[in-house]
Design an enzyme around this catalytic site. Structure first.
Site, short mmCIF file in Angstrom:
data_model
loop_
_atom_site.label_atom_id
_atom_site.label_comp_id
_atom_site.label_asym_id
_atom_site.label_seq_id
_atom_site.Cartn_x
_atom_site.Cartn_y
_atom_site.Cartn_z
N THR A 108 0.82 -1.22 0.00
CA THR A 108 0.00 0.00 0.00
C THR A 108 0.85 1.27 0.00
O THR A 108 1.99 1.27 0.50
CB THR A 108 -0.91 -0.01 1.26
OG1 THR A 108 -1.48 1.29 1.45
CG2 THR A 108 -0.13 -0.34 2.53
N ASP A 109 0.27 2.34 -0.51
CA ASP A 109 0.97 3.64 -0.48
C ASP A 109 1.14 4.16 0.96
O ASP A 109 1.93 5.07 1.21
CB ASP A 109 0.25 4.68 -1.35
CG ASP A 109 -1.19 4.96 -0.95
OD1 ASP A 109 -1.67 4.39 0.05
OD2 ASP A 109 -1.85 5.75 -1.65
N GLU A 110 0.39 3.56 1.90
CA GLU A 110 0.48 4.05 3.28
C GLU A 110 1.84 3.80 3.91
O GLU A 110 2.18 4.42 4.92
CB GLU A 110 -0.63 3.43 4.14
CG GLU A 110 -2.01 3.77 3.61
CD GLU A 110 -3.11 3.77 4.65
OE1 GLU A 110 -2.81 3.63 5.85
OE2 GLU A 110 -4.27 3.90 4.25
N TYR A 141 -1.59 -0.20 11.17
CA TYR A 141 -1.81 -0.90 9.90
C TYR A 141 -0.64 -0.66 8.95
O TYR A 141 -0.05 -1.60 8.41
CB TYR A 141 -3.12 -0.42 9.25
CG TYR A 141 -3.21 -0.76 7.76
CD1 TYR A 141 -3.32 -2.08 7.34
CD2 TYR A 141 -3.14 0.25 6.79
CE1 TYR A 141 -3.38 -2.40 5.98
CE2 TYR A 141 -3.20 -0.06 5.44
CZ TYR A 141 -3.31 -1.38 5.05
OH TYR A 141 -3.36 -1.69 3.70
N LYS A 197 2.19 -3.32 7.37
CA LYS A 197 2.41 -3.54 5.92
C LYS A 197 3.86 -3.21 5.56
O LYS A 197 4.47 -3.90 4.73
CB LYS A 197 1.45 -2.66 5.11
CG LYS A 197 -0.03 -3.02 5.21
CD LYS A 197 -0.38 -4.39 4.69
CE LYS A 197 -0.29 -4.52 3.19
NZ LYS A 197 -0.78 -5.85 2.73
P1 NAD Z 1 -10.22 -6.77 2.76
O1 NAD Z 1 -10.16 -6.41 4.20
O2 NAD Z 1 -11.44 -6.49 1.98
O3 NAD Z 1 -9.92 -8.34 2.60
C1 NAD Z 1 -8.90 -9.00 3.30
C2 NAD Z 1 -9.10 -10.49 3.09
O4 NAD Z 1 -8.04 -11.19 3.76
C3 NAD Z 1 -10.42 -11.03 3.67
O5 NAD Z 1 -11.02 -11.92 2.77
C4 NAD Z 1 -9.97 -11.75 4.93
O6 NAD Z 1 -10.83 -12.82 5.30
C5 NAD Z 1 -8.60 -12.25 4.51
N1 NAD Z 1 -7.72 -12.52 5.65
C6 NAD Z 1 -7.48 -11.70 6.72
N2 NAD Z 1 -6.64 -12.32 7.57
C7 NAD Z 1 -6.33 -13.52 7.02
C8 NAD Z 1 -5.50 -14.59 7.42
N3 NAD Z 1 -4.81 -14.54 8.57
N4 NAD Z 1 -5.40 -15.67 6.63
C9 NAD Z 1 -6.09 -15.74 5.46
N5 NAD Z 1 -6.91 -14.76 5.04
C10 NAD Z 1 -7.02 -13.65 5.81
O7 NAD Z 1 -8.94 -6.11 2.10
P2 NAD Z 1 -8.73 -5.37 0.70
O8 NAD Z 1 -9.14 -3.97 0.84
O9 NAD Z 1 -9.25 -6.21 -0.37
O10 NAD Z 1 -7.12 -5.38 0.65
C11 NAD Z 1 -6.42 -6.49 0.10
C12 NAD Z 1 -4.93 -6.22 0.16
O11 NAD Z 1 -4.64 -5.02 -0.58
C13 NAD Z 1 -4.41 -5.97 1.56
O12 NAD Z 1 -3.15 -6.57 1.67
C14 NAD Z 1 -4.28 -4.45 1.65
O13 NAD Z 1 -3.26 -4.08 2.55
C15 NAD Z 1 -3.94 -4.11 0.23
N6 NAD Z 1 -4.35 -2.77 -0.22
C16 NAD Z 1 -5.63 -2.35 -0.09
C17 NAD Z 1 -6.01 -1.12 -0.59
C18 NAD Z 1 -7.44 -0.61 -0.48
O14 NAD Z 1 -7.70 0.53 -0.81
N7 NAD Z 1 -8.40 -1.42 -0.07
C19 NAD Z 1 -5.06 -0.28 -1.20
C20 NAD Z 1 -3.74 -0.73 -1.30
C21 NAD Z 1 -3.41 -1.98 -0.82
O1 DAU Z 2 -4.10 4.13 0.67
C1 DAU Z 2 -4.35 2.76 0.60
C2 DAU Z 2 -5.14 2.35 1.82
O2 DAU Z 2 -6.44 2.87 1.64
C3 DAU Z 2 -5.18 0.86 2.04
O3 DAU Z 2 -3.89 0.39 2.29
C4 DAU Z 2 -6.10 0.52 3.22
O4 DAU Z 2 -6.23 -0.89 3.36
C5 DAU Z 2 -7.46 1.12 2.95
O5 DAU Z 2 -8.29 0.90 4.08
C6 DAU Z 2 -7.35 2.61 2.68
O6 DAU Z 2 -6.95 3.33 3.86
P1 DAU Z 2 -7.60 4.75 4.24
O7 DAU Z 2 -7.47 4.96 5.68
O8 DAU Z 2 -7.11 5.81 3.32
O9 DAU Z 2 -9.14 4.43 3.81
P2 DAU Z 2 -10.53 4.76 4.52
O10 DAU Z 2 -11.59 4.37 3.55
O11 DAU Z 2 -10.61 4.22 5.90
O12 DAU Z 2 -10.48 6.33 4.62
C7 DAU Z 2 -10.33 7.15 3.48
C8 DAU Z 2 -10.29 8.59 3.93
O13 DAU Z 2 -11.59 8.94 4.47
C9 DAU Z 2 -9.29 8.85 5.04
O14 DAU Z 2 -8.70 10.13 4.88
C10 DAU Z 2 -10.14 8.84 6.30
C11 DAU Z 2 -11.49 9.36 5.82
N1 DAU Z 2 -12.65 8.81 6.57
C12 DAU Z 2 -12.75 7.47 6.66
C13 DAU Z 2 -13.81 6.91 7.35
C14 DAU Z 2 -13.93 5.40 7.47
C15 DAU Z 2 -13.59 9.67 7.10
O15 DAU Z 2 -13.49 10.89 6.99
N2 DAU Z 2 -14.63 9.11 7.79
C16 DAU Z 2 -14.78 7.77 7.95
O16 DAU Z 2 -15.75 7.33 8.59
#
Ligand code: NAD
Ligand code: DAU
Length: 336
Positions: A124-126, A148, A152
């Protein structure tokens, strides 16, 4: 490559990637290993469950035996499995360290032991931390600020250590904020869409001026496919949508798309340590041949429509454990 293990494939991005592979690589076998935590959901994969090239294994990536058994005979592992929500990492960081760090180590050991050809770590970019100016390149120092992001970043370092120490064929992708269908309604877009549909307040953290770069999940899946097949071993690739928006802009857009009033916005106490901005330089992935294909406005309209039309999917997720989490995360927040 013919047999791909997708860990965390029952989550948001993982399930979209499984669908992408089955559609675009019809001769591949796709095995999903997923623990089915609160975020894992077999309904995300309902439309492919009868595909003969798809197989589901219920298990934890921290479980050495199940990982070694399931990984036997695969050509590649793409690791999506993680605890992923920043707010939950502030409430209960332990699960993040177990899955995101230790779980990644267990997978790397399997790659080493079984001689698997390719390991793609979905990061992730985080990990770069808050970027006030400019854009992150892959060689920038990691500066994670939430539990988190730190978990990562630790996983990224472990992947690189296994590359350096044992020559493992690893690649890492670092993506920006994804949006699209099947995203668990704790993340801001599905949360705000589903709250607005119920005429509930949208809890916008702080001044709403934090910036995220939005990436349509289908574009992310194409990038991962490219890196899986063409990425250079040992390299890291940023994957950004090129759509930087403040949260207040994003929220206004959601309300406009739904025809709901801006008065639903409620500014509440900020997320502790809230990263102000993320921004990625994606020139390296562009050189490999990737560009996002979806325009932000269209992909947002399509995504919002998906939640409107698929209440069967999200409605039942917003009770039980979710309601308890919602109360723990939002119950104490003051209106600003
Ligand atoms: P999500 O939370 O929707 O899904 C995570 C999945 O992993 C779920 O199906 C969960 O059951 C499974 N899981 C959790 N713990 C586990 C374990 N111990 N063993 C096996 N399975 C397990 O997540 P997402 O948003 O789809 O993110 C997927 C990946 O992409 C993550 O690694 C996250 O860090 C990365 N990522 C997400 C975003 C985003 O915006 N959502 C952006 C950049 C990177
Ligand atoms: O940047 C990539 C990441 O994006 C992934 O690695 C993470 O898994 C994914 O959860 C996401 O993280 P963020 O914290 O950026 O996403 P979130 O949807 O939680 O929040 C997006 C923005 O919105 C952030 O600036 C916080 C704000 N927010 C979020 C929630 C849940 C609010 O203002 N109110 C809220 O209730």
């Amino acid at each position: 490559m013919k047999r791909i293990l997708v860990t965390g494939g029952a989550g948001f991005i993982g399930s979209n990637f499984v669908r992408h592979l089955l559609l675009n690589r019809p001769d591949y076998d796709v095995i999903v290993l997923d623990k089915l935590t609160y975020a894992g959901n077999l309904e995300n994969l309902k439309d492919v469950q009868d595909n003969p090239h798809y197989q589901f294994v219920h298990g934890d990536i921290c479980d050495v035996n199940i990982v070694q058994q399931t990984a036997e005979g695969v050509d590649a592992i793409v690791n999506f499995a993680a605890e992923t929500h920043v707010d939950r990492s502030l409430l209960e960081p332990g699960a993040f360290i177990n899955t995101d760090v230790y779980g990644t180590y267990v997978l790397l050991e399997a790659v080493k032991k079984l001689g698997i050809e390719r390991f793609v770590q979905i990061s992730t970019d985080e990990v770069y931390g808050s970027v006030e100016e400019g854009s992150s390149v892959e060689t920038d120092q990691l500066a994670p600020r939430s539990p988190y992001a730190a978990s990562k970043a630790a996983a990224d370092l472990m992947v690189n250590a296994y590359r350096t120490s044992f020559g493992l064929p690893t690649v890492i992708t670092r993506a920006s904020n994804n949006f699209g269908p099947y995203q668990y309604p704790e993340k801001v877009i599905p949360l705000f869409v589903t709250n607005a549909l119920d005429d509930q307040p949208l809890p916008l953290y702080g001044d709403g001026l934090n910036v995220r770069d939005w990436l349509y999940v289908g574009d992310h899946c194409e990038a991962i496919d490219l890196v899986l097949h063409k990425g250079e071993p040992g390299e890291v690739y940023n994957v950004g949508g090129g759509n930087e928006r403040t949260n207040i802009e994003l929220t206004g857009m959601i309300l406009d798309l739904l025809g709901k009033p801006q008065s639903l916005i409620k500014h509440v106490t900020d997320r502790p340590g809230h990263d102000r901005r993320y921004s990625l330089n994606c020139a390296k992935l562009a050189a490999l041949g990737w560009q996002p294909r979806h325009r932000f406005e269209e992909a947002m309209a399509q995504t919002v429509r998906w939640y409107v039309e698929n209440e069967w999917w999200w409605r039942k997720l917003k009770s039980g454990e979710y309601a308890d989490y919602y109360n723990r995360n939002y119950g104490h927040r003051r209106t600003l």
